[in-house]
Design an enzyme around this catalytic site. Structure first.
Site, PDB file in Angstrom:
ATOM      1  N   ASN A 178       0.873  -1.175  -0.042  1.00  0.00           N
ATOM      2  CA  ASN A 178      -0.083   0.060   0.189  1.00  0.00           C
ATOM      3  C   ASN A 178       0.854   1.221  -0.023  1.00  0.00           C
ATOM      4  O   ASN A 178       1.724   1.797   0.769  1.00  0.00           O
ATOM      5  CB  ASN A 178      -0.815  -0.030   1.324  1.00  0.00           C
ATOM      6  CG  ASN A 178      -1.884   1.113   1.241  1.00  0.00           C
ATOM      7  OD1 ASN A 178      -2.207   1.699   0.204  1.00  0.00           O
ATOM      8  ND2 ASN A 178      -2.259   1.583   2.440  1.00  0.00           N
ATOM      9  N   TRP A 179       0.718   2.118  -0.874  1.00  0.00           N
ATOM     10  CA  TRP A 179       1.648   3.173  -1.101  1.00  0.00           C
ATOM     11  C   TRP A 179       1.382   4.161   0.023  1.00  0.00           C
ATOM     12  O   TRP A 179       2.487   4.828   0.470  1.00  0.00           O
ATOM     13  CB  TRP A 179       1.161   4.191  -2.342  1.00  0.00           C
ATOM     14  CG  TRP A 179      -0.196   4.851  -2.169  1.00  0.00           C
ATOM     15  CD1 TRP A 179      -1.352   4.314  -2.622  1.00  0.00           C
ATOM     16  CD2 TRP A 179      -0.313   6.104  -1.697  1.00  0.00           C
ATOM     17  NE1 TRP A 179      -2.452   5.375  -2.204  1.00  0.00           N
ATOM     18  CE2 TRP A 179      -1.774   6.487  -1.677  1.00  0.00           C
ATOM     19  CE3 TRP A 179       0.649   7.069  -1.432  1.00  0.00           C
ATOM     20  CZ2 TRP A 179      -2.308   7.526  -1.429  1.00  0.00           C
ATOM     21  CZ3 TRP A 179       0.042   8.321  -0.780  1.00  0.00           C
ATOM     22  CH2 TRP A 179      -1.387   8.655  -0.717  1.00  0.00           C
ATOM     23  N   TRP A 180       0.127   4.252   0.408  1.00  0.00           N
ATOM     24  CA  TRP A 180      -0.244   5.116   1.586  1.00  0.00           C
ATOM     25  C   TRP A 180       0.837   4.763   3.035  1.00  0.00           C
ATOM     26  O   TRP A 180       1.426   5.849   3.759  1.00  0.00           O
ATOM     27  CB  TRP A 180      -1.434   5.161   2.045  1.00  0.00           C
ATOM     28  CG  TRP A 180      -1.935   6.492   3.384  1.00  0.00           C
ATOM     29  CD1 TRP A 180      -2.221   7.556   3.033  1.00  0.00           C
ATOM     30  CD2 TRP A 180      -1.799   6.198   4.674  1.00  0.00           C
ATOM     31  NE1 TRP A 180      -2.385   8.412   4.191  1.00  0.00           N
ATOM     32  CE2 TRP A 180      -2.007   7.816   5.172  1.00  0.00           C
ATOM     33  CE3 TRP A 180      -1.623   5.204   5.324  1.00  0.00           C
ATOM     34  CZ2 TRP A 180      -2.402   7.499   6.522  1.00  0.00           C
ATOM     35  CZ3 TRP A 180      -1.355   5.395   6.807  1.00  0.00           C
ATOM     36  CH2 TRP A 180      -1.817   6.687   7.375  1.00  0.00           C
ATOM     37  N   TYR A 207     -11.131  12.368   5.513  1.00  0.00           N
ATOM     38  CA  TYR A 207     -10.048  12.863   4.956  1.00  0.00           C
ATOM     39  C   TYR A 207      -9.988  14.343   5.259  1.00  0.00           C
ATOM     40  O   TYR A 207      -8.762  14.565   5.281  1.00  0.00           O
ATOM     41  CB  TYR A 207      -9.869  12.481   3.444  1.00  0.00           C
ATOM     42  CG  TYR A 207      -9.537  11.254   3.040  1.00  0.00           C
ATOM     43  CD1 TYR A 207      -8.372  10.850   3.173  1.00  0.00           C
ATOM     44  CD2 TYR A 207     -10.581  10.247   2.637  1.00  0.00           C
ATOM     45  CE1 TYR A 207      -7.860   9.597   2.673  1.00  0.00           C
ATOM     46  CE2 TYR A 207     -10.284   8.944   2.332  1.00  0.00           C
ATOM     47  CZ  TYR A 207      -8.866   8.460   2.318  1.00  0.00           C
ATOM     48  OH  TYR A 207      -8.480   7.367   1.748  1.00  0.00           O
ATOM     49  N   ARG A 232     -15.976   5.340   4.653  1.00  0.00           N
ATOM     50  CA  ARG A 232     -15.846   4.156   4.957  1.00  0.00           C
ATOM     51  C   ARG A 232     -15.430   3.940   6.406  1.00  0.00           C
ATOM     52  O   ARG A 232     -15.346   2.899   7.051  1.00  0.00           O
ATOM     53  CB  ARG A 232     -14.898   3.551   4.176  1.00  0.00           C
ATOM     54  CG  ARG A 232     -13.402   3.709   3.985  1.00  0.00           C
ATOM     55  CD  ARG A 232     -12.630   3.213   3.148  1.00  0.00           C
ATOM     56  NE  ARG A 232     -11.095   3.732   3.196  1.00  0.00           N
ATOM     57  CZ  ARG A 232     -10.878   4.748   2.864  1.00  0.00           C
ATOM     58  NH1 ARG A 232     -11.783   5.606   2.119  1.00  0.00           N
ATOM     59  NH2 ARG A 232      -9.649   5.068   2.827  1.00  0.00           N
ATOM     60  N   ARG A 235     -15.189   0.930  10.848  1.00  0.00           N
ATOM     61  CA  ARG A 235     -14.160   0.853  11.708  1.00  0.00           C
ATOM     62  C   ARG A 235     -14.320   0.846  13.032  1.00  0.00           C
ATOM     63  O   ARG A 235     -14.821   1.928  13.693  1.00  0.00           O
ATOM     64  CB  ARG A 235     -12.781   1.700  11.242  1.00  0.00           C
ATOM     65  CG  ARG A 235     -12.294   1.598   9.785  1.00  0.00           C
ATOM     66  CD  ARG A 235     -11.250   2.569   9.461  1.00  0.00           C
ATOM     67  NE  ARG A 235     -10.784   2.785   8.391  1.00  0.00           N
ATOM     68  CZ  ARG A 235      -9.714   3.383   7.668  1.00  0.00           C
ATOM     69  NH1 ARG A 235      -9.544   4.405   8.609  1.00  0.00           N
ATOM     70  NH2 ARG A 235      -9.246   3.241   6.416  1.00  0.00           N
ATOM     71  N   ASP A 250     -38.283  23.817  10.551  1.00  0.00           N
ATOM     72  CA  ASP A 250     -37.806  23.914  11.977  1.00  0.00           C
ATOM     73  C   ASP A 250     -37.803  22.764  12.718  1.00  0.00           C
ATOM     74  O   ASP A 250     -36.893  21.843  12.281  1.00  0.00           O
ATOM     75  CB  ASP A 250     -38.838  24.950  12.557  1.00  0.00           C
ATOM     76  CG  ASP A 250     -38.882  26.418  11.962  1.00  0.00           C
ATOM     77  OD1 ASP A 250     -37.835  26.700  11.725  1.00  0.00           O
ATOM     78  OD2 ASP A 250     -40.070  27.139  11.890  1.00  0.00           O
ATOM     79  N   GLU A 303     -39.813  20.104  12.502  1.00  0.00           N
ATOM     80  CA  GLU A 303     -40.523  18.891  12.048  1.00  0.00           C
ATOM     81  C   GLU A 303     -39.817  18.514  10.423  1.00  0.00           C
ATOM     82  O   GLU A 303     -39.255  19.638  10.009  1.00  0.00           O
ATOM     83  CB  GLU A 303     -41.886  19.301  11.928  1.00  0.00           C
ATOM     84  CG  GLU A 303     -42.383  20.098  10.931  1.00  0.00           C
ATOM     85  CD  GLU A 303     -43.912  20.327  10.755  1.00  0.00           C
ATOM     86  OE1 GLU A 303     -44.541  19.603  10.233  1.00  0.00           O
ATOM     87  OE2 GLU A 303     -44.340  21.377  11.655  1.00  0.00           O
TER      88      GLU A 303
END
Length: 814
Positions: free
Chosen positions: A199-201, A306, A360, A364, A551, A553
Site C-alpha cells: 500500500n502506497w499510503w 479525509y 468508509r 471501523r 424548524d 419537523e
C-alpha cells in the site's frame, strides 16, 4: 495536553488510508495540487511515476542533544511551559542561534505532554517475541506493508513511554536497547520495500510519520549516522509534497517533520509551500470546495474523514511553527481556516462528527463518531494555540463541544443553528437546539458510498437518500451500530428487499443530477431523484424523494417509486438503536409494539393505515414521533440483532471477529412488488411526546399540497416549499416555477422572501417563478435575480447558471 491531543498528532486508524487504497494519480499530466482528481480503484499498486525529487539529498543534521535544547532560552519542559494544545510560546526560547532545536523542544513537549500509557507499553513489551517481532503481525504478503506500519506504531508507543517523564519506563536503558534494535531491524524491512508493491499510503505517509515522531522521542539516543540513514529512506519514499487534498497535507507534513529533524531549512520551506495547494478551494474533484464541501477519491464526501485528517496535519504543523521564522503561505492558511468554520464545524454534534461525512470510516470499530469528535477537538485545540485571541477562544469552545470534558473548565460552543446545503457533495445538515438531522444523497456527481480495501462492505444504502437523526443524547450510530444494524434498511431509503453482495453498488453514480435543495434559515426544501443500480443481490429501484425541513419537523414525501425486479419494495422510516431496550417503548396509534422473540426471522407488527407512532428516548426529551399519511402499509419491528465488525471490514488492522449485539426499533412502509408509481408521506417530530404526536396526527400543522412526479410541495403557516421535478409543472400553493428547481417562499409579517436553487446544477438559462401575491417593492435580491413585475402577482427570472446548486434569494415588502 491530553493523550487524545497527542494521538491526534499522528496518523492512526482514524485518518489512515485504507490498506488497499487507490494510489493517487502520478502521470506526466498530473498536477500536484488540490484540483487533481483521484479516481477510486480497488487495485493496490505504487504510483506509475515517483513524486518529484528535490535537487539535493538531505544533509546530515547538526546534532543538538535534548539537554542542549532544554538549555536554550532557559526553557524547561514542565507543565507551566505549555499552553492550550501543547504549544510552547516561541518567545520562551529567546534564541535564534538554534531555531530548529527550539522547535524540536516544542515538538517533544507535544509528544510527551500527557502521561504515558504504561499498561499498554508493558503489554507490548511482554508480547514481543525473542526475535524482536510481534507474532500477531504475521500477515499475508499483500498486508505486509500494513504490518510494517503497525510495528512502527507500537514502537512509537514504547518510545513515548521511554521519553515521557514520570513513566515507569522513562529513560530505562533496557527499553532503549529494545527500541533501537527493533527500529534498526524494522528500518531494514522498510528500506527493502522502497518502490515495491504494498500500500502506497503506508510506505509514503503512515510509516514516515510514525518514524519521524519516534525519532523525535529518541533524538538523543539515535546518533547522527542512524538518524541520517532513517531519514534518507523517508526522503526516498516521500521526497516532496504530492498528490491531492488530505494526501497532499500528509506528504507535506512528512517533509516538514523530516526537515525539523535534519535542520534542513530548504526542505522545511519547500514542505510548507508544497502543502499549500491542499488548502486552496477547488472547482472539482478532491479537496475543499467553495461551499465548504470536502471530497476525496473524486466523488466521495469526506469532511469528517479525509478532511479531518487534512486539518490534523495542518494543525500539527501550524502549532509547531507558530511564531517562528517559518509559516504556511498566508492565502493558503486563510483558505484552510475558512474551511474549518464553513466545512467542518457544521458537522459536529455534541461530542461527535456526523456519520454521513465520514465515508468508509463508519466501518471501523476504533473510529466511531465520538472518536472522530475527539480528533476534531484535538485539531481545533492545536489551531487555537496558534490563533489570535477571539478565534482561539471560539475554537477552544468548539473543541469542548466536539469532545466534552467538564474538567477543562471551558464552556462548549455549539455550531450555529439553521440548515446548510452542501451542493458539491450532496449533503445537508439541519441543526436545531435539541437535535441535528443530516441527509446523505447521491447523484450523477456523487457516489452512493465507498468500499475499498475490504472496508465498508455493507455500506450499500448509506448515501442513497439516507436520513441520520442525532439528538441530545449524542450519537446513536456508535456502540456497534454498523455491524449490528440491518444494513438493508437504512433510514430514509427506498429499496427492494434482498441482501446485496459485499461492496455491491460501491462507487455507483446514477444518471440523475437532481440532488440538493434550497435553504433559508431553519427551513429547506431538499430532494433527490434516485435510481439504485442492479448490482449483485441489489435490485433496481427509481423514484423521487423530498424532505421539507421546517424548524422542528421533517416532512418526507416519495413519489414515482418504480421497480421491475420481482421483489417487494419498501421505504425505511427509521432504524434506531435502542440505548435502553427495557425502558424505550415503541407504540403505534397508542398500542405497544412487542419485542420480537424466539428463533427464526421475527415477524413485524402490521399497522395498515396507522396514523402515528412514537419511540420513547433513553433520556428525557429524546423521544421521536412519526405521523403518517392515510392509506399506507406500515410495519414495525423491535428486535435484537447480532453481527461482527469482521462482517463489514476485513482489512488487516480492523478485523474484529467478536460477536456484538444491539436492539433496534425499525419502521418501514411497504409499496408491494414491482410498484409502478409508489408513494409515501410521513412527518418526523424529534423530541415530541406521545401526546404531542397524537395531537399532531389529529390536526397536522403542515399540509401536503402535491406529491406527484411533476412537483412535491407542502405548506406550513406562511411557508410554502416545493421541489419541481419537471418543466411545465402546475402551480402549487400560489407558486409556479417553469423548470426543475427547489423553491421556498417564506412570509414573516409584511416581508416575503423567495429562495431558489438548481439542484441539477445544469440550468443554462434563467428560470421563471411566479407568485400569486402582490408586492409593494423589492427590498433586496441576489444579483442573479431579475424582478419582472410586482403586480398583479410577482414574477421574477433567476439565472442559476454557474451557481453550483447554491441558494439564491429575493426579499419583498408586501
Amino acid at each position: 495536553m491530553t493523550r487524545d491531543q497527542e494521538e491526534a498528532d499522528l496518523p492512526t486508524e482514524h485518518d489512515a488510508s485504507p490498506e488497499h487504497a487507490p494510489p493517487p494519480p502520478h502521470s506526466a499530466r498530473t498536477r500536484h495540487d488540490a484540483t487533481t482528481p483521484c479516481p477510486p480503484s480497488e487495485r493496490e499498486h505504487p504510483p506509475s511515476e515517483p513524486p518529484p525529487q528535490p535537487a539535493d539529498p538531505p544533509s546530515a543534521p547538526p546534532h543538538i542533544t535534548r539537554r542542549q535544547a532544554l538549555r536554550i532560552g532557559t526553557l524547561a519542559l514542565g507543565a507551566s511551559a505549555l499552553v492550550a494544545g501543547g504549544l510552547v510560546a516561541w518567545d520562551a526560547f529567546q534564541d535564534t542561534t538554534h531555531p530548529f532545536a527550539a522547535v524540536r523542544t516544542r515538538w517533544l513537549a507535544q509528544l510527551t505532554g500527557a502521561a504515558a500509557d504504561d499498561a499498554s507499553a508493558g503489554r507490548l513489551l511482554d508480547q514481543l517475541g525473542p526475535d524482536g517481532r510481534w507474532p500477531d503481525l504475521s500477515l499475508t504478503s499483500r498486508e505486509r506493508t500494513v504490518g510494517l506500519r503497525i510495528r512502527y506504531e507500537r514502537l512509537r508507543e514504547l518510545a513515548r513511554a521511554y521519553a515521557t517523564p514520570g513513566s515507569r519506563y522513562a529513560q530505562d536503558p533496557e527499553v532503549r536497547d529494545v527500541l533501537l534494535a527493533g527500529l534498526d531491524r524494522l528500518h531494514e524491512d522498510y528500506a527493502a520495500r522502497t518502490g515495491r508493491s504494498g500500500n502506497w499510503w503506508d510506505r509514503q505517509v503512515g510509516i514516515p510519520l510514525q518514524l519521524t515522531a519516534t525519532s523525535m522521542l529518541l533524538y538523543d539516543d539515535l546518533g547522527e549516522d542512524r538518524l541520517r540513514r532513517w531519514m534518507a529512506t523517508v526522503h526516498e519514499q516521500t521526497p516532496a509534497p504530492a498528490y491531492t487534498a488530505a494526501n497532499r497535507a500528509w506528504t507535506g507534513r512528512v517533509v516538514v517533520e523530516r526537515a525539523l529533524l535534519l535542520d534542513d531549512e530548504d526542505a522545511l520551506t519547500a514542505g510548507l509551500r508544497g502543502m499549500a495547494p491542499a488548502f486552496r478551494p477547488t472547482a472539482s474533484g478532491d479537496g475543499i470546495h467553495a461551499d465548504g464541501s470536502f471530497l476525496q477519491h473524486d466523488v466521495h464526501p469526506y469532511s469528517g474523514g479525509y478532511g479531518l485528517s487534512l486539518l490534523t496535519s495542518a494543525a500539527s504543523v501550524l502549532a509547531l511553527l507558530h511564531d517562528t521564522p517559518w509559516h504556511l503561505p498566508g492565502p493558503a492558511l486563510d483558505d484552510l481556516l475558512r474551511w474549518v468554520d464553513d466545512g467542518l464545524v457544521p458537522w459536529l454534534h455534541a461530542g461527535a462528527v456526523l456519520a454521513p461525512v465520514r465515508g468508509r470510516n463508519i466501518a471501523r470499530r476504533s473510529v466511531g463518531d465520538r472518536d472522530a469528535g475527539r480528533a476534531a477537538a484535538s485539531a481545533l485545540r492545536l489551531l487555537a494555540s496558534a490563533a489570535d485571541g477571539e478565534r482561539a477562544a471560539r475554537w477552544t469552545r468548539l473543541a469542548a463541544y466536539a469532545s466534552p470534558d467538564p474538567a477543562d473548565g471551558v464552556t462548549p460552543l455549539a455550531p450555529p443553528q439553521g440548515t446548510r446545503v452542501f451542493p458539491a457533495m450532496d449533503r445537508v445538515v439541519h441543526r436545531r437546539p435539541a437535535f441535528t438531522v443530516a441527509l446523505a444523497m447521491s447523484s450523477a456527481r456523487i457516489a452512493t458510498y465507498e468500499s475499498i480495501g475490504a472496508e465498508n462492505l455493507h455500506g450499500w444504502y448509506t448515501g442513497s437518500g439516507a436520513y441520520y437523526l442525532y439528538d441530545a443524547a449524542g450519537t446513536p450510530y456508535d456502540d456497534d451500530y454498523w455491524p449490528t444494524v440491518d444494513a438493508r434498511r437504512i433510514p430514509g431509503t427506498t429499496t427492494a428487499t434482498g441482501t446485496p453482495g459485499d461492496s455491491a453498488g460501491a462507487g455507483f453514480r446514477g444518471t440523475s443530477h437532481w440532488a440538493g435543495g434550497a435553504a433559508l434559515g431553519s427551513r429547506a426544501a431538499v430532494g433527490m431523484a434516485f435510481r439504485h443500480p442492479a448490482a449483485p443481490g441489489m435490485a433496481g429501484v427509481s423514484g423521487f424523494k423530498s424532505w421539507f425541513l421546517l424548524d422542528d419537523e421533517i416532512v418526507a414525501l416519495g413519489t414515482g417509486i418504480a421497480s421491475a425486479s420481482g421483489r417487494p419494495v419498501e421505504t425505511v422510516v427509521d432504524n434506531r438503536r435502542l440505548v435502553d431496550p427495557a425502558a424505550q417503548r415503541l407504540v403505534v396509534d397508542g398500542r405497544t409494539v412487542p419485542h420480537a422473540a424466539g428463533p427464526g426471522t421475527p415477524a413485524p407488527t402490521v399497522a395498515d393505515s396507522a396514523r402515528w407512532a412514537h419511540l420513547s428516548g433513553a433520556t428525557p426529551g429524546t423521544g421521536i414521533g412519526y405521523v403518517f399519511r392515510d392509506g399506507q402499509h406500515l410495519r414495525l419491528l423491535r428486535e435484537r440483532r447480532t453481527g461482527r465488525w469482521a462482517d463489514i471490514n476485513r482489512s488487516a488492522p480492523h478485523r474484529d471477529p467478536a460477536v456484538r449485539a444491539n436492539s433496534f426499533a425499525t419502521l418501514w412502509l411497504e409499496h408491494g412488488t414491482d410498484p409502478a408509481d409508489g408513494r409515501y408521506g410521513y412527518t418526523i417530530l424529534p423530541g415530541a411526546t406521545p401526546q404531542e404526536v397524537a395531537s399532531y396526527a389529529a390536526a397536522p400543522r403542515t399540509e401536503v399540497l402535491a406529491n406527484s412526479r411533476a412537483v412535491q410541495a407542502v405548506r406550513r403557516d406562511d411557508t410554502v416549499a416545493l421541489n419541481v421535478w419537471q418543466a411545465g409543472a402546475p402551480g402549487t400553493g400560489g407558486v409556479r416555477c417553469d423548470r426543475p428547481a427547489a423553491v421556498l417562499v417564506v412570509q414573516e409579517g409584511t416581508r416575503l422572501t423567495v429562495a431558489v436553487a438548481d439542484p441539477t446544477q445544469r440550468l443554462e438559462r434563467p428560470l421563471r417563478i411566479m407568485l400569486a401575491r402582490t408586492a409593494a417593492r423589492l427590498t433586496g435580491a441576489d444579483e442573479r435575480v431579475t424582478v419582472e413585475r410586482l403586480e398583479p402577482g410577482i414574477a421574477l427570472a433567476v439565472d442559476l447558471a454557474g451557481a453550483h446548486g447554491a441558494t439564491v434569494t429575493a426579499t419583498f415588502e408586501l
